[in-house]
Design a protein around this motif. Structure first.
Motif, PDB file in Angstrom:
ATOM      1  N   UNK A 112      19.022  -1.877   1.662  1.00 55.01           N
ATOM      2  CA  UNK A 112      17.949  -2.024   2.645  1.00 55.01           C
ATOM      3  C   UNK A 112      17.861  -0.806   3.555  1.00 55.01           C
ATOM      4  N   UNK A 113      16.647  -0.418   3.896  1.00 54.11           N
ATOM      5  CA  UNK A 113      16.447   0.689   4.833  1.00 54.11           C
ATOM      6  C   UNK A 113      16.622   0.241   6.277  1.00 54.11           C
ATOM      7  N   UNK A 127       1.863   0.223  -4.724  1.00 55.97           N
ATOM      8  CA  UNK A 127       1.324   1.562  -4.949  1.00 55.97           C
ATOM      9  C   UNK A 127       2.462   2.560  -5.092  1.00 55.97           C
ATOM     10  N   UNK A 128       2.212   3.628  -5.815  1.00 54.49           N
ATOM     11  CA  UNK A 128       3.190   4.711  -5.868  1.00 54.49           C
ATOM     12  C   UNK A 128       3.359   5.267  -4.454  1.00 54.49           C
ATOM     13  N   UNK A 129       4.581   5.583  -4.097  1.00 59.29           N
ATOM     14  CA  UNK A 129       4.841   6.050  -2.745  1.00 59.29           C
ATOM     15  C   UNK A 129       5.172   4.950  -1.775  1.00 59.29           C
ATOM     16  N   UNK A 130       5.126   3.689  -2.230  1.00 55.64           N
ATOM     17  CA  UNK A 130       5.565   2.569  -1.400  1.00 55.64           C
ATOM     18  C   UNK A 130       7.028   2.269  -1.719  1.00 55.64           C
ATOM     19  N   UNK A 131       7.614   1.373  -0.966  1.00 51.54           N
ATOM     20  CA  UNK A 131       8.985   0.975  -1.216  1.00 51.54           C
ATOM     21  C   UNK A 131       9.135  -0.526  -1.119  1.00 51.54           C
ATOM     22  N   UNK A 176      21.854 -14.476  -8.488  1.00 51.07           N
ATOM     23  CA  UNK A 176      20.795 -13.770  -7.774  1.00 51.07           C
ATOM     24  C   UNK A 176      20.274 -12.618  -8.614  1.00 51.07           C
ATOM     25  N   UNK A 177      19.019 -12.263  -8.363  1.00 53.39           N
ATOM     26  CA  UNK A 177      18.391 -11.070  -8.934  1.00 53.39           C
ATOM     27  C   UNK A 177      17.891 -10.204  -7.794  1.00 53.39           C
ATOM     28  N   UNK A 178      18.186  -8.912  -7.870  1.00 53.32           N
ATOM     29  CA  UNK A 178      17.742  -7.934  -6.874  1.00 53.32           C
ATOM     30  C   UNK A 178      16.914  -6.870  -7.585  1.00 53.32           C
ATOM     31  N   UNK A 179      15.813  -6.465  -6.965  1.00 53.23           N
ATOM     32  CA  UNK A 179      14.982  -5.413  -7.525  1.00 53.23           C
ATOM     33  C   UNK A 179      14.637  -4.425  -6.413  1.00 53.23           C
ATOM     34  N   UNK A 180      14.850  -3.147  -6.698  1.00 55.02           N
ATOM     35  CA  UNK A 180      14.610  -2.093  -5.718  1.00 55.02           C
ATOM     36  C   UNK A 180      13.726  -1.017  -6.313  1.00 55.02           C
ATOM     37  N   UNK A 238       0.829  -1.203   0.000  1.00 59.30           N
ATOM     38  CA  UNK A 238       0.000   0.000   0.000  1.00 59.30           C
ATOM     39  C   UNK A 238       0.868   1.260   0.000  1.00 59.30           C
ATOM     40  N   UNK A 239       0.259   2.426  -0.270  1.00 59.49           N
ATOM     41  CA  UNK A 239       1.028   3.678  -0.234  1.00 59.49           C
ATOM     42  C   UNK A 239       1.693   3.890   1.128  1.00 59.49           C
ATOM     43  N   UNK A 240       2.930   4.334   1.102  1.00 56.29           N
ATOM     44  CA  UNK A 240       3.652   4.593   2.341  1.00 56.29           C
ATOM     45  C   UNK A 240       4.154   3.363   3.049  1.00 56.29           C
ATOM     46  N   UNK A 241       3.890   2.176   2.510  1.00 57.99           N
ATOM     47  CA  UNK A 241       4.350   0.926   3.130  1.00 57.99           C
ATOM     48  C   UNK A 241       5.696   0.521   2.548  1.00 57.99           C
TER      49      UNK A 241
END
Length: 249
Positions: A239-240, A114-118, A182-186, A85-88
């Motif tokens: 990673x955050x 959603x846009x704004x998610x990470x 490995x594959x990484x996607x950010x 979801x947004x902000x998640x």
């Protein structure tokens, strides 16, 4: 209320279980997938999905490397769906999948963000454990990724090694003899990911690009240990939050 992520709804059945380690002073919830069957064999079907609500933060990993055992005909099937979801924020970081000789697995990863998610996603595969003298000559590995942001397809990936796997991975245009990858996607809609530092961390046998609002990174190594030695620093860079403790055990 206090900024912590909590479980709203949980359903588990069959051999798949979820465990939630207690993380002190962390707003991110960690979920650990446990396959009580101890691995995958021909005909197994696993279906898992996660939905991260607005403002929540979740890291998903696995208790151990997943093992795909020899199958005479039918492949094991794994389906994973992620909704953000947004902000998640979601970090989906299962430990490596180990394919044994004759193993067959067909898996699919679908992400709806959603846009704004990470999000930070990673899947890694080891073709036999070199320390155990194992090699993979024949089998099936099929991986399908579909990642959407606000309904727009931003990443689609298809990988298929079938039949004489050893011959396929030896080719220069494939893994060039590598036994682990490995594959990484950010998510990177703002274009702020440290792409140069990521490329330096991946080193020889790795690469990274920014495409369509995401950073895509690939990494190939001669064995599982070589893969992890570069994969862990790369994920730590992106990673955050701290990586799951199981990754360092």
């Amino acid at each position: 209320m206090d900024g912590a992520t909590r479980i709203d709804r949980l359903h588990q059945a069959g051999c798949l279980k979820l465990r939630f380690p207690r993380l002190l002073a962390s707003p991110t919830r960690e979920a650990v997938i446990v396959n009580t069957a101890g691995g995958l064999a021909g005909g197994d079907e696993l279906d898992q999905s996660f939905e991260i609500a607005e403002g929540a933060a979740l890291t998903v990993t696995t208790q151990a490397c997943e093992r795909v055992y020899r199958s005479l005909d039918v492949a094991a099937e794994v389906s994973t769906r992620l909704r953000i979801a947004p902000g998640a924020r979601l970090a989906y970081l299962p430990q490596e999948t180990i394919l044994f000789d004759g193993g067959r697995i067909d898996r699919r990863l679908d992400v709806d963000a959603a846009a704004g998610s990470g999000f930070l996603l990673c899947e890694s595969v080891i073709l036999g454990r070199t320390a155990m003298g194992e090699s993979v000559c024949e089998g099936l590995l099929r991986d399908r990724w579909r990642v959407r942001i606000d309904g727009r397809l931003v990443f689609a990936d298809e990988l298929r090694f079938a039949g004489e796997i050893a011959r396929h991975v030896a080719q220069r245009a494939s893994l060039n003899g590598g036994r682990a990858f490995a594959t990484i996607l950010l998510a990177d809609l703002e274009g702020t990911a440290p792409l140069g530092a990521l490329r330096d961390t991946l080193g020889e046998g790795g690469g990274a690009s920014r495409v369509g609002g995401v950073v895509v990174a690939r990494l190939v190594a001669s064995d599982g240990l070589g893969l992890r030695r570069r994969l862990v620093p790369a994920l730590s860079l992106l990673a955050q939050d701290a990586l799951p403790r199981l990754w360092s055990s």
